[in-house]
Design a protein around this motif. Structure first.
Motif, PDB file in Angstrom:
ATOM      1  N   TYR A  19       0.829  -1.209   0.000  1.00 29.04           N
ATOM      2  CA  TYR A  19       0.000   0.000   0.000  1.00 29.04           C
ATOM      3  C   TYR A  19       0.861   1.256   0.000  1.00 29.04           C
ATOM      4  O   TYR A  19       1.823   1.366   0.773  1.00 29.04           O
ATOM      5  N   HIS A  22      -3.539   5.298  -2.721  1.00 29.12           N
ATOM      6  CA  HIS A  22      -4.626   6.249  -2.416  1.00 29.12           C
ATOM      7  C   HIS A  22      -4.152   7.681  -2.652  1.00 29.12           C
ATOM      8  O   HIS A  22      -3.030   8.032  -2.279  1.00 29.12           O
ATOM      9  N   HIS A  47       0.486   5.275   0.586  1.00 25.22           N
ATOM     10  CA  HIS A  47      -0.444   6.254   1.153  1.00 25.22           C
ATOM     11  C   HIS A  47      -0.451   7.551   0.335  1.00 25.22           C
ATOM     12  O   HIS A  47       0.352   7.741  -0.590  1.00 25.22           O
ATOM     13  N   PHE A  98      -4.722   1.121   7.660  1.00 25.89           N
ATOM     14  CA  PHE A  98      -4.216   0.023   6.834  1.00 25.89           C
ATOM     15  C   PHE A  98      -3.999  -1.230   7.674  1.00 25.89           C
ATOM     16  O   PHE A  98      -4.311  -2.342   7.244  1.00 25.89           O
ATOM     17  N   TYR A 151       3.690  -1.251   4.008  1.00 27.15           N
ATOM     18  CA  TYR A 151       3.268   0.147   3.965  1.00 27.15           C
ATOM     19  C   TYR A 151       4.397   0.952   3.333  1.00 27.15           C
ATOM     20  O   TYR A 151       5.422   1.201   3.952  1.00 27.15           O
ATOM     21  N   LEU A 203      -1.939  -1.457  -3.802  1.00 27.15           N
ATOM     22  CA  LEU A 203      -2.972  -0.481  -3.481  1.00 27.15           C
ATOM     23  C   LEU A 203      -2.349   0.899  -3.367  1.00 27.15           C
ATOM     24  O   LEU A 203      -1.223   1.047  -2.873  1.00 27.15           O
TER      25      LEU A 203
END
Length: 516
Positions: free
Chosen positions: A122, A222, A124, A138, A162, A220
């Motif tokens: 992921y 965002h 951020h 998360f 992360y 992922l």
């Protein structure tokens, strides 16, 4: 040390502002309004004297926040005592260089030790870093996934990585919103350099090592993290190996939520895919356009190379992003724009400004899927989960018609799991006891039908810019996972076939992408 260096760099910038004020003139010198220039400069110097400490104190730390040391060699990885999931941190600087190279090694060691890794990587977005509230959200996500019977029954090793960067550099409540341009630029820089792509590729390759009995790697991103994700992997999507295999990237699935990037790159990606592929409704697949290519060059419709999910009420990307980019255009005196073709429109051309000022999910020329409501319904039988039961309903069965469930009111109840940014994996979380079961469906809109989905999502599923971790959004992600990786009648995941690069079609198709 890192915090001190960061604040020192920020203080240097503040001092530079003070040096911009010229020395005071004599009493007979120029005036500004009713004040002599000397009095004005005195006022500015007093103002800056007071403002500089405020600016310095508002500078965010640079990191790394989770450094590995000789005393704590595993500081960048954590998880509950029962080992049901692991969370690892990998932090990057503004120029895309790793802040602590040992973090990648520690994350790789976690993946190497897992026999059946389900890996989520992921990235951020804006106003976040490796120590912000997004870490908690998360971690709650991967913890939730690790608890579902469908995951525990398959004995999967849930791992979250992360990927952190400096998404916030000023913490002052108002001033931090003025960092839009600098943080957007930092995200673009990180995506353009080699470190992030190399890290993601190595993590994904470790997950699919030959000794693994099960493996999946899901990327992922965002907001500005969606910018980093899309720009980092877009070149790999179009890559081809020497044996003709298309999209040879080692990850299995990539999803960006509310991507805060201009849609210029998305348009180019979709144009290239439209140049290479055509949609075959009988086979439900994208096949090569060149004569005879359809026999070997096939990409299943349910396995797009990239999925961009856009909330319909996201003001950050829908309203503020166009304002920010238009201000940038004015300051930089950008007036000339080429006309470029809309993918899949047989040559219709519009100003490239339309793509620069709008994100992919807010661009009417690119959105090619909508999530449409199919009404309230009842839960399917046989569910065993207590929390967010629609997740289990979506991941345990195939979705040939691209429909899926949600089961919760999108009221932000998930936020209560974070206590001042901290997450407790041992905390008991009962069911909300207030379910509302709905059925939804991914429906093609009519724009370019290529293996890149740009999807508008109702606010009941993703609320606003930061609603990606809501129960309903997570349930939708479970459905996308199962759509991407369907099951056999025996409940075994169908092996994913690598697409073969189609031969180039005729020149006429390529000429449609010329600018005018």
């Amino acid at each position: 040390m890192a915090d001190h260096a960061s604040r020192h760099a920020c203080s240097r910038r503040a001092v530079l502002y003070a040096r911009l004020i010229p020395p005071a003139f004599s009493k007979s010198g120029p005036r500004i309004g009713f004040l002599p220039w000397r009095d004005c400069t005195w006022f500015f110097r007093v103002f800056l004297t007071l403002a500089i400490p405020v600016l310095i104190s508002a500078c965010a730390s640079y990191g790394p926040y989770h450094p590995n040391t000789s005393a704590e060699p595993l500081n960048s990885v954590r998880g509950p005592k029962d080992g049901r999931y692991k969370l690892a941190f990998i932090e990057f600087g503004d120029q895309g260089s790793a802040l602590d190279t040992s973090q990648r090694k520690v994350a790789l060691d976690v993946i190497h030790e897992a026999q059946r890794p389900l890996l989520f990587v992921y990235i951020h977005g804006w106003q976040n870093n490796a120590n912000s509230g997004d870490v908690c959200r998360f971690e709650h996500f991967i913890d939730t996934v690790s608890r579902f019977p469908e995951i525990t029954g398959r004995k999967l090793n849930v791992i979250g990585v992360y990927i952190a960067w400096r998404g916030v550099d000023i913490t002052l409540p108002i001033a931090k919103f003025l960092t839009f341009w600098s943080r957007k630029s930092a995200g673009a820089t990180i995506a353009a350099q080699n470190g992030c792509l190399a890290t993601i590729s190595e993590l994904a390759l470790a997950a699919r090592a030959p000794n693994k009995t099960y493996h999946h790697c899901v990327l992922l991103g965002h907001s500005f993290g969606g910018l980093v994700l899309e720009n980092t992997i877009s070149h790999s999507i179009l890559d081809a190996s020497s044996n003709g295999s298309r999209n040879t990237s080692p990850w299995d699935m990539a999803v960006a939520f509310n991507a805060a990037d201009s849609s210029i790159g998305s348009r180019q990606l979709m144009s290239e895919l439209d140049y290479l592929y055509k949609y075959d409704p009988i086979r439900h697949a994208y096949v090569g356009r060149a004569p005879g290519a359809e026999k070997g060059s096939v990409t299943a419709e349910n396995q797009p190379f990239l999925i961009i999910l856009q909330s319909e009420n996201d003001r950050a990307t829908g309203q503020f992003f166009p304002i920010g980019t238009e201000l940038f255009n004015i300051v930089n005196l950008r007036a000339h724009w080429d006309k470029v073709p809309v993918p899949g429109s047989n040559g219709q051309k519009v100003s490239e400004r339309e793509f620069y000022n709008h994100t992919p999910g807010n661009n009417k020329y690119l959105v090619n899927y909508h999530v449409v409501p199919r009404g309230e319904t009842s839960p399917p039988p046989g569910l065993r989960a207590n929390e967010n039961r629609a997740f289990e309903a979506n991941i345990k069965e195939n979705h040939p018609d691209y429909s899926f469930y949600t089961s919760e009111h999108n009221d932000g109840h998930e936020k209560h799991v974070c206590h001042n940014g901290d997450y407790n994996p041992d905390e008991f979380r009962p069911s909300t006891g207030h379910e509302i079961w709905r059925r939804w469906q991914f429906v093609y809109t009519g724009n370019a039908r290529v293996p890149c989905w740009i999807v508008r999502v109702p606010k009941e599923i993703i609320w606003g810019h930061g609603g990606l971790w809501s129960d309903n959004s997570v349930a939708m992600l479970a459905a996308l996972f199962r759509i991407h990786f369907p099951l056999t009648a025996e409940g075994v995941v169908i092996p994913q076939q690598r697409a073969v690069a189609p031969k180039s079609p005729d020149l006429r198709q390529l000429n449609q992408d010329k600018t005018r």
